[in-house]
Scaffold this active site. Structure first.
Site, PDB file in Angstrom:
ATOM      1  N   GLU A  47       0.823  -1.208   0.000  1.00  0.00           N
ATOM      2  CA  GLU A  47       0.000   0.000   0.000  1.00  0.00           C
ATOM      3  C   GLU A  47       0.858   1.261   0.000  1.00  0.00           C
ATOM      4  O   GLU A  47       0.476   2.263  -0.570  1.00  0.00           O
ATOM      5  CB  GLU A  47      -0.939   0.025   1.209  1.00  0.00           C
ATOM      6  CG  GLU A  47      -2.030  -1.021   1.187  1.00  0.00           C
ATOM      7  CD  GLU A  47      -3.103  -0.777   0.148  1.00  0.00           C
ATOM      8  OE1 GLU A  47      -3.147   0.310  -0.463  1.00  0.00           O
ATOM      9  OE2 GLU A  47      -3.903  -1.704  -0.072  1.00  0.00           O
ATOM     10  N   ASP A  75      -6.084   6.944  -5.533  1.00  0.00           N
ATOM     11  CA  ASP A  75      -5.388   5.705  -5.893  1.00  0.00           C
ATOM     12  C   ASP A  75      -5.448   5.516  -7.413  1.00  0.00           C
ATOM     13  O   ASP A  75      -6.021   6.350  -8.114  1.00  0.00           O
ATOM     14  CB  ASP A  75      -5.968   4.526  -5.093  1.00  0.00           C
ATOM     15  CG  ASP A  75      -7.294   4.011  -5.610  1.00  0.00           C
ATOM     16  OD1 ASP A  75      -7.862   4.589  -6.569  1.00  0.00           O
ATOM     17  OD2 ASP A  75      -7.789   3.012  -5.068  1.00  0.00           O
TER      18      ASP A  75
END
Length: 151
Positions: free
Chosen positions: A23, A32
């Site tokens: 992540e 993202d």
């Protein structure tokens, strides 16, 4: 500390570095790869662009969200699993959600005792909004390797 709490702590000790590695950590919210506002180590729930978090807040959010993912894994799996597999599946559920996991072929195979087949299913989950992402390919390979420990 209860046995259940200790068992979760052990799985978190394996899963936190895995999730953190894939992540990454950002103290400032960002979009993202598929446009979802994200902060810390892949936290998306209630996140808005411009939001900031401290290191301590990120640590707490990751522990809470990953703990919830592992709890979902434990609730949905009908057979005891080693901590390495629970950590791999916790990372997976943290990423895709418990709903996706609960209706998956992966879970059906796992509950049927086809561990190798279940772990192999991880390699299929490399798409986000129809796009194959290199980061997900790498993450699923790592999760699969951890899932297959002991096979």
């Amino acid at each position: 500390m209860s046995l259940k709490t200790r068992a979760l702590a052990g799985v978190l000790a394996i899963a936190v570095p895995l999730v953190g590695y894939f992540e990454g950590r950002s103290l400032l919210a960002y979009l993202d790869p598929v446009g979802i506002p994200t902060i810390c180590d892949g936290i998306t729930k209630g996140v808005e662009l411009g939001q900031t978090a401290s290191v301590a807040e990120c640590d707490a959010l990751l522990a809470a969200e990953l703990g919830a993912a592992i709890t979902s894994v434990d609730r949905l799996i009908q057979r005891p699993q080693p901590d390495t597999r629970r950590a791999a599946l916790g990372s997976f559920v943290f990423n895709v959600g418990a709903g996706a996991f609960s209706g998956s072929t992966l879970l059906r195979k796992l509950n049927a005792g086809d561990i190798a087949g279940a772990c192999a299913e991880l390699s299929r989950w490399v798409y986000a909004k129809g796009r194959k992402l290199a980061g997900l390919v790498k993450r699923r390979a790592a999760e699969r390797q951890l899932c297959e420990v002991g096979l």
